[in-house]
Design an enzyme around this catalytic site. Structure first.
Site, short mmCIF file in Angstrom:
data_model
loop_
_atom_site.label_atom_id
_atom_site.label_comp_id
_atom_site.label_asym_id
_atom_site.label_seq_id
_atom_site.Cartn_x
_atom_site.Cartn_y
_atom_site.Cartn_z
N ASN A 22 0.84 -1.21 0.00
CA ASN A 22 0.00 0.00 0.00
C ASN A 22 0.88 1.25 0.00
O ASN A 22 0.60 2.20 -0.73
CB ASN A 22 -0.91 0.02 1.24
CG ASN A 22 -2.21 -0.72 1.01
OD1 ASN A 22 -3.10 -0.23 0.34
ND2 ASN A 22 -2.30 -1.93 1.55
N MET A 137 1.20 -3.23 12.51
CA MET A 137 0.60 -4.30 13.30
C MET A 137 0.76 -4.10 14.80
O MET A 137 0.91 -5.08 15.55
CB MET A 137 1.19 -5.66 12.87
CG MET A 137 1.05 -5.96 11.39
SD MET A 137 -0.64 -5.79 10.79
CE MET A 137 -1.32 -7.32 11.40
N ARG A 138 0.75 -2.88 15.24
CA ARG A 138 0.86 -2.61 16.68
C ARG A 138 -0.39 -1.94 17.20
O ARG A 138 -0.99 -1.12 16.49
CB ARG A 138 2.05 -1.70 16.97
CG ARG A 138 3.37 -2.29 16.62
CD ARG A 138 3.75 -3.37 17.61
NE ARG A 138 4.98 -4.05 17.16
CZ ARG A 138 5.52 -5.06 17.81
NH1 ARG A 138 4.97 -5.52 18.91
NH2 ARG A 138 6.60 -5.64 17.35
N LEU A 140 -2.39 0.73 19.16
CA LEU A 140 -2.16 2.14 19.50
C LEU A 140 -2.97 2.46 20.75
O LEU A 140 -4.19 2.24 20.78
CB LEU A 140 -2.58 3.05 18.35
CG LEU A 140 -1.76 2.87 17.06
CD1 LEU A 140 -2.35 3.68 15.92
CD2 LEU A 140 -0.29 3.26 17.27
N HIS A 160 -8.34 -1.37 6.63
CA HIS A 160 -8.59 -2.69 7.21
C HIS A 160 -9.15 -3.62 6.13
O HIS A 160 -10.10 -3.26 5.43
CB HIS A 160 -9.59 -2.58 8.37
CG HIS A 160 -9.86 -3.89 9.00
ND1 HIS A 160 -8.94 -4.50 9.84
CD2 HIS A 160 -10.89 -4.75 8.90
CE1 HIS A 160 -9.41 -5.67 10.22
NE2 HIS A 160 -10.60 -5.85 9.67
N ASP A 196 -10.42 -1.56 15.57
CA ASP A 196 -11.00 -1.29 14.25
C ASP A 196 -12.44 -0.79 14.35
O ASP A 196 -13.30 -1.19 13.55
CB ASP A 196 -10.93 -2.54 13.36
CG ASP A 196 -9.49 -3.01 13.16
OD1 ASP A 196 -8.63 -2.16 12.92
OD2 ASP A 196 -9.22 -4.22 13.27
N GLU A 225 -7.76 -2.19 -2.22
CA GLU A 225 -7.13 -1.34 -1.20
C GLU A 225 -6.32 -0.22 -1.85
O GLU A 225 -6.39 0.95 -1.43
CB GLU A 225 -6.16 -2.16 -0.34
CG GLU A 225 -6.81 -3.16 0.58
CD GLU A 225 -5.82 -3.74 1.60
OE1 GLU A 225 -4.91 -3.02 2.04
OE2 GLU A 225 -5.99 -4.92 1.97
C1 GRF Z 1 -3.21 -4.72 4.13
O1 GRF Z 1 -4.03 -5.82 3.80
C2 GRF Z 1 -3.94 -3.74 5.01
O2 GRF Z 1 -5.31 -3.70 4.76
C3 GRF Z 1 -3.69 -4.31 6.38
O3 GRF Z 1 -2.36 -4.77 6.34
C4 GRF Z 1 -2.04 -5.13 5.00
C5 GRF Z 1 -0.78 -4.42 4.64
O4 GRF Z 1 -0.28 -4.86 3.42
N1 GRF Z 1 -3.93 -3.35 7.41
P1 GRF Z 1 0.95 -4.12 2.75
O5 GRF Z 1 2.08 -4.10 3.78
O6 GRF Z 1 0.52 -2.76 2.36
O7 GRF Z 1 1.32 -4.97 1.57
#
Ligand code: GRF
Length: 273
Positions: A22, A137-138, A140, A160, A196, A225
């Protein structure tokens, strides 16, 4: 060094933990002039996060806040630590960490606050308008969130990989697929103190076909996304994300872009193609 800043462009800081696809899309769109935002910094909680490499390649400053090191520290007496926040009050406000042992909970929170204090120091030095989570992935804590969500403003944005409120947590794609859903969804939302649960900015869905496997589902979702995150940032930059309160008193949002429906259809058409 003189920093050139374009008017009307947001300053965004991006937090990543992993591969950062992303982030890559945001970097590419920003370089192509298709994002109304300058990515001023990328911060990761892990030195090995590949997102850092992507940012460095694009010439964006990167930092690491080594959460692992903070969380592994021994903290005997959390209440005696000099922290920027009242730990007991924080423990009452936070909604995610669970422990039957109040002392343990305070210890975990104290370590988290120490990591977040470093994170806030780094982020604030870049004066971001928004902090965008892209696979960070933490957890907050209310300390971090309260620092940015002030004065009725919501300044932490998350993506998400599920249609909230279904499937919050770290495994949105797996949970959607394993449940047997026939449509998956993506949600862009502001981050609040729950898991979330913050105000939803945009959502869209993609089909899950009978022969799909987990990987196909993830790839279809990720393509969606990539479209959505950039668009939502552009809406924020254009002042087209209006906050309002819904009948149940939740904070809600409304996109005021006249092309909203066209854009929404284009996302879903693309996902169906
Ligand atoms: C994505 O699926 C996003 O929705 C989630 O974590 C993933 C991150 O993927 N929160 P990347 O690191 O952007 O490939």
């Amino acid at each position: 060094m003189i920093q050139h800043q374009s008017p009307n462009k947001l300053r965004i800081a991006v937090l990543v933990s992993g591969s950062g696809t992303n982030l890559q899309v945001l970097l590419d769109r920003s370089a192509a002039g298709d994002l109304a935002a300058e990515i001023v910094a990328v911060v990761s909680d892990r030195p090995e996060a590949y997102g850092r490499v992507r940012a460095e390649r694009a010439g964006v400053p990167t930092h690491v806040v080594d959460y692992r090191a903070y969380l592994q520290r021994e903290v005997e007496k959390p209440l005696e630590l000099k922290l920027p926040v009242n730990l007991e009050e924080l423990a009452r406000r936070q909604k995610i960490l669970k422990s039957s042992d109040p002392e343990k909970l305070l210890q975990r929170l104290a370590k988290l606050v120490l990591a977040e204090d470093e994170l806030i120091g780094i982020l604030d030095s870049y004066r971001p308008d928004y902090v965008c989570l892209a696979g960070f992935m933490r957890l907050l804590s209310p300390y971090f969130l309260g620092h940015y969500n002030r004065g009725g403003q919501w300044r932490v944005v998350n993506i998400h990989p599920a249609l909230l409120p279904a499937f919050p947590g770290a495994h949105g794609y797996e949970d959607t697929f394993c449940y047997g859903c026939k449509w998956g969804g993506i949600t862009i939302h502001f981050a609040d103190e729950g898991e979330d649960t913050g105000p939803i900015v945009a959502q869209a869905v993609y089909p899950i076909w009978p022969d799909d496997d987990m990987e196909k589902v993830r790839q279809r979702g990720l393509s969606l996304e990539y479209e959505m995150y950039a668009q939502c940032i552009n809406w924020l930059a254009a002042g087209q994300v209006e906050l309002c309160s819904s009948p149940n008193l939740r904070v809600d949002t409304r996109i005021t872009d006249p092309d909203y429906q066209i854009i929404m259809r284009s996302w879903i058409d693309k996902a169906l193609a």
